[in-house]
Motif scaffolding. Structure first.
Motif: not given
Length: 300
Positions: A106-132
């Motif tokens: 629903d509308a609330e869940t799609v905001d949570i999806v964006r927070m989890a995927l874009v705001g958390k998981v994506n940033r963690e992967i990018v940060a881990a790659l950029n440590r190299h």
């Protein structure tokens, strides 16, 4: 006082170890040459590397991806994050709900999806790659019209099916010698965000980029004719063979989107698709740079 025989043995052991490393590099050279300049789309799943005991799974994954880029390959990382979405929903007091294996969004869940995927998981992967080094750039399907979707089923709310991929932004990132890391959130024509199946997105992006390979890192060793009979692992199969296994009911619900995406990708220009056990340390390097390879390879 150092024992001369002991010192000689130590030198011999170091020399043997160095020769073994040199042999590995020499064996990898034909594959490095073959894949230089070729696009490889890698689907990184939330459960892919969970079983790598005593090692940092994200660090192992990122080491492989950076090495692939350093030797001239063009990796593109596509990720979901189902467990992270569910965890964040519960922390915010919202219980996940599913219909036919798909998350009701629903509308609330799609905001949570964006927070989890874009705001958390994506940033963690990018940060881990950029440590190299300065390698990775994070984006989502909302950026530059990358992923356009249509609503899948009104019962599911904001869950989309991929309508089209505009790879322009990804191609520009690749042209700058960088690694795109893509969170699987898409938009409709009105700009409304949708949750999308990451396996399906990875296949669609591979086709749009005319990728050499599409790789799924998952928590099983590959495709089995008779799951969970480990002796029935299939090392190589074509798209027609996968169709027959799907019709015979050989796959669990979670594997079906991967299988369907593999079949669609190799029938639409991607040269090879692979399903690998991401829990194995350096699974990507084992598949790409050794003669034996691992997992299951899917051909047209």
């Amino acid at each position: 006082m150092t024992n001369p025989e002991s010192a000689h043995l130590d030198v011999a052991q170091r020399l043997d170890a160095a020769r073994a490393k040199a042999a590995v590099l020499a064996d990898a050279l034909p594959y490095i040459t073959e894949f230089a300049g070729k696009v490889v789309v890698i689907k990184y799943g939330g459960n892919a590397l969970a079983g790598t005991e005593g090692l940092d799974p994200l660090e192992l994954f990122c080491t492989d991806v950076v090495l692939m880029r350093a030797v001239g390959m063009l990796p593109v990382v596509v990720h979901g994050g189902g467990p992270q979405i569910s965890d964040l929903m519960r922390r915010l007091g919202k219980e996940p709900e599913f219909v036919d294996g798909r998350r009701v969004t629903d509308a609330e869940t799609v905001d949570i999806v964006r927070m989890a995927l874009v705001g958390k998981v994506n940033r963690e992967i990018v940060a881990a790659l950029n440590r190299h080094g300065s390698w990775a750039v994070g984006l989502s399907g909302e950026d530059a019209g990358l992923i356009r979707v249509d609503q899948r089923d009104p019962r599911l709310g904001f869950v989309g099916d991929v309508r089209s991929i505009d790879p322009t932004i990804v191609e520009r990132i690749l042209a700058e010698d960088l690694i795109p890391v893509i969170a699987t959130v898409g938009v409709d024509d009105a700009g409304q965000a949708y949750n999308i199946n990451a396996d399906t997105v990875a296949g669609a992006i591979a086709v749009a980029l005319d990728a050499e390979k599409l790789v799924y890192l998952t928590d099983v060793a590959g495709v089995f004719e008779r799951w969970p009979d480990e002796s029935s692992l299939v090392s190589r199969i074509d798209a027609d063979g996968l169709d027959r296994l799907v019709a015979a009911g050989a796959f669990t619900e979670g594997m079906i989107p991967k299988i369907e995406s593999c079949v669609s990708a190799v029938r639409n220009g991607v040269r090879r698709a692979h399903i690998l056990d991401g829990r194995l340390p350096h699974a990507l390097l084992l598949e790409f740079f050794t003669r034996e390879g691992i997992g299951t390879m899917v051909t047209p």
